[in-house]
Design an enzyme around this catalytic site. Structure first.
Site, PDB file in Angstrom:
ATOM      1  N   GLU A   1      -3.434  -2.756   2.133  1.00  0.00           N
ATOM      2  CA  GLU A   1      -3.568  -2.850   0.677  1.00  0.00           C
ATOM      3  C   GLU A   1      -2.188  -2.745   0.047  1.00  0.00           C
ATOM      4  O   GLU A   1      -1.179  -2.830   0.740  1.00  0.00           O
ATOM      5  CB  GLU A   1      -4.532  -1.773   0.150  1.00  0.00           C
ATOM      6  CG  GLU A   1      -4.464  -0.428   0.854  1.00  0.00           C
ATOM      7  CD  GLU A   1      -3.236   0.388   0.503  1.00  0.00           C
ATOM      8  OE1 GLU A   1      -3.172   0.921  -0.624  1.00  0.00           O
ATOM      9  OE2 GLU A   1      -2.338   0.506   1.361  1.00  0.00           O
TER      10      GLU A   1
ATOM     11  N   GLU B   1       0.554  -0.699   1.520  1.00  0.00           N
ATOM     12  CA  GLU B   1       1.001  -1.167   2.832  1.00  0.00           C
ATOM     13  C   GLU B   1       0.796  -0.144   3.954  1.00  0.00           C
ATOM     14  O   GLU B   1       1.508  -0.156   4.941  1.00  0.00           O
ATOM     15  CB  GLU B   1       2.481  -1.579   2.769  1.00  0.00           C
ATOM     16  CG  GLU B   1       2.775  -2.573   1.668  1.00  0.00           C
ATOM     17  CD  GLU B   1       4.123  -3.229   1.809  1.00  0.00           C
ATOM     18  OE1 GLU B   1       5.130  -2.520   1.698  1.00  0.00           O
ATOM     19  OE2 GLU B   1       4.161  -4.443   2.049  1.00  0.00           O
TER      20      GLU B   1
END
Length: 721
Positions: free
Chosen positions: A452, A455
């Site tokens: 997401e 990271e």
């Protein structure tokens, strides 16, 4: 190199050009020198000429010049340039060690910086002004050195090249009154005007100028340093009394002769003329974009706005139009040049997500040409054959990290639609089809993402899903403009289904943070009511996914998927404010998510990924840009006064020279202790282009009373026009 020198000397002896008693070049001892590393990431200056022909950039950190980038913004090639002051007998001190260090921009319309460093014992003062030559690959440092005691001192310049992003394989040599360094592909040269009176090269930590002067207060001349972590040193003619002024030129080039030629040419042109040309270039840029909006009430806010536009513009690579890096810095462990991180990559790369934020900020500020270059770069250079965009890439488009983040494929589609780029339809179609067909390692269907926006985790993320839904609706609009009605219908149907599935995947109705439904940070299994646990990473704890929140769900409002007054949105605001918000003297800011660990240790020492899970050794601090996202939400909610306060608070976190950080000190130690005031920048990536872009964007949103970057086609599709 020594062998070559002997050969050259032998040839000269044969031809009788020098006496037979000539001494061979002396090699510096201590090879290969100390392990090379980069300086801390909290930069207080970032500059380059506006001209594209001058592909060199400088940064400032503390009281010194820090990383210089050449030949592109993904390649740091110099670690530092600092000064040593000595009386030649009893002391030798570096400028960067002094406690009194001030930095400012000398012109609100330019990226010319001045550092003033005063000795702790009040023996001397250094004033250093930095520009780059618009006509050459040279950094110029104009120096005024003042003795405060009436006694003469010696001033030495010490440059540490780390050519081509690797400081372990450089060679160095004295060349007349200059010093040069070279590796296989790049070179640096250091000159002075008036010329250096003495020069030497050596190995870091062994025979370099800093080490020599600290031990003996004298500089022994070494002629060559054949391979390793080399350092260049020159004694200036300045004594602080009779002679106070010297101009240094740090030239870069493919070969030592090129670098030296660049430095010498800049010295001939003169720092005064070069500074005027440098300042004219940036002043002209500001005339071409919008003036600071009326939402900015003070001179300081307007100056920061101009600095933000200049910083964003400077973040674009000169030879790869549209390639804007995230930050010219290497935070914490990323700056250690350990094998895992060598050569340094990290923040001086192009992230499609950050590039979207940068482009929308520039577009809001009137530089739509830059935004168009950015989206052209994304689809023309970064996009991969299967349609997705990489996690990040070098400025030439070569992927660096390779995890799949669906928002980084969706945001370019949104940007293309916002800019009316119907010509990008072929790339948009490939990107949208990749999103629809993407599956995780265990067959998890889109909008599952491998990472997401922070990271660090895979799963179903509200912020990622918001971008994917918006991207598909924008793709449908571009499809319609290109006569692809079937594609448009397919994308809209998928977007509608994703919105319908979103509550089950990301809204918990039985979580521990509220009796009412709220968005979680993400789910690992697509079931927000399941008590699935996962470790948060960065030395943090393992938690029930229902107990972990972040404010990424606000993108559902900003992108036009949800109404601002939706009950779940409102309750999620209350949950995140209670869980991850903290009010500092500069304003209220937010952590990325519950118990974030991406930040310094409790004593202020650097973050590292090596600490055991659950140890809570490191603490993620507050992210100012999240206050900008809250301000955008409050505008959509119809609360412009609160949004204006967020804009004010966001502007309070910059450095004295208007660089804006990734993070500021929070409620966790060592915050609040001497040297760590809450709400002020820590040593995270600074300047962070995303933070500057958020400031510019929010300034225009507040002026307009609405969120300008919300895609109208998304809002109309889901919420009505």
């Amino acid at each position: 190199m020594r062998k070559l020198m002997f050969g050259a000397l032998a040839g000269l002896l044969v031809t009788g050009l020098i006496p037979a008693t000539a001494v061979a070049a002396e090699e510096a001892p201590g090879a290969p020198g100390a392990h090379p590393s980069w300086l801390p990431a909290n930069k207080t200056g970032f500059g380059t000429a506006r001209d594209r022909s001058s592909n060199v950039w400088f940064t400032l950190q503390g009281g010194q010049l820090s990383e210089v980038y050449y030949p592109d913004l993904s390649t740091p090639s110099v670690r530092s340039l600092n000064f040593v002051v000595t009386d030649g007998r009893s002391f030798a001190v570096t400028d960067y060690s002094a406690k009194s260090q001030q930095v400012r921009r000398t012109d609100d319309d330019s990226l010319t910086y001045e550092q003033t460093v005063t000795d702790d014992q009040h023996r001397w003062r250094l004033r250093k002004t930095y520009v780059t030559d618009p006509a050459a690959t040279t950094v110029l440092v104009d120096v005024d050195f003042q003795s405060l005691t009436g006694r003469p001192y010696q001033l030495y310049a010490v440059a540490d090249p780390d050519l081509t992003n690797d400081g372990s394989d450089d060679s160095a040599a004295r060349q007349g009154d200059a010093v040069t360094a070279q590796d296989a592909t790049n070179a640096a040269a250091l000159t002075a005007k008036p010329a250096f009176t003495k020069t030497s090269v050596g190995y870091a930590g062994a025979s370099d100028g800093n080490t020599q002067l600290a031990k003996t207060f004298q500089l022994k001349q070494y002629d060559t340093a054949s391979k390793g972590n080399v350092v260049l040193t020159g004694q200036t003619n300045a004594d602080g009394l009779r002679d106070r002024h010297v101009t240094l030129a740090l030239g870069l080039g493919a070969k030592a002769a090129d670098a030296l030629g660049s430095a010498q040419a800049s010295q001939r042109r003169g720092v005064r003329d070069i500074t005027r040309a440098y300042d004219r270039g940036w002043a002209q840029y500001l005339r071409e974009v919008s003036k600071p909006p009326s939402s900015l009430k003070t001179d300081a806010e307007r100056d920061l706005y101009k600095a933000s536009m200049l910083t964003l513009a400077a973040s674009e690579d000169k030879h790869h139009p549209g390639a804007f890096i995230a930050s010219p810095s290497m935070p914490w462990r990323f700056g250690n040049n350990d094998p895992e991180w060598s050569p340094s990559g990290t923040y001086h790369l192009v992230w499609p997500r950050d590039l979207y934020q940068i482009a929308t900020g520039l577009a809001a500020g009137g530089d739509k040409a830059a935004a168009n270059r950015a989206v052209s770069y994304m689809f023309g250079t970064q996009q991969q054959a299967d349609g997705h965009l990489p996690q990040n890439s070098r400025v030439d488009g070569v992927p660096y990290w390779t995890s799949v983040q669906l928002d980084e494929t969706a945001f370019p589609i949104v940007l293309a639609q916002q800019l009316g780029r119907n010509d990008l339809w072929p790339g948009v179609r490939k990107a949208a089809d990749f999103i629809l067909g993407y599956k995780g390692p265990n067959g998890q269907p889109s909008p599952y993402t491998q990472q997401e926006r922070w990271e660090e985790q895979d799963g179903w993320s509200p912020s990622t899903i918001a971008s994917v839904i918006a991207g598909l609706v924008c793709a449908a609009d571009l499809a319609s403009h290109n006569g692809a009605a079937a594609d448009a219908a397919r994308y809209l149907a998928a977007a509608d289904k994703m919105k319908a599935d979103l509550p089950k995947q990301t809204i918990t109705t039985n979580g521990p943070l509220s009796k009412d439904p709220y968005f979680v940070r993400l789910t690992k299994d697509g079931n927000a009511n399941a008590g699935t646990t996962y470790n948060l990473g960065n030395s943090s704890v393992t938690m029930d996914q229902r107990a972990v929140t972040d404010a990424g769900f606000l993108d559902l409002v900003r992108l036009g998927v949800y109404r601002a007054d939706d009950p779940v949105i409102r309750n999620s605001i209350r949950v995140t404010d209670a869980d991850i918000a903290f009010t500092t003297p500069t304003g209220q800011f937010w952590h990325r998510y519950t118990k974030d660990g991406y930040g310094e240790q409790a004593d202020g020492s650097p973050w590292d990924y090596t600490f055991p899970a659950g140890s809570r050794t490191t603490f993620g601090r507050l992210w100012p840009l999240l206050a900008g996202e809250r301000g955008e939400y409050e505008l959509t909610l119809g609360d412009p006064a609160s949004a204006a306060r967020r804009l004010r608070d966001l502007g309070r976190v910059s450095s004295s020279a208007e660089t804006m950080p990734e993070q500021v000190w929070d409620e966790n130690p060592p915050s609040g202790q001497t040297g760590f005031p809450a709400g002020t920048p820590n040593t995270s990536a600074t300047p962070l282009a995303w933070t500057h872009a958020q400031y510019v964007r929010l300034a225009w949103d507040v002026r307009a009373g609405s969120v300008l970057e919300t895609p109208a086609v998304v809002r109309c599709h889901f919420l009505g026009c």
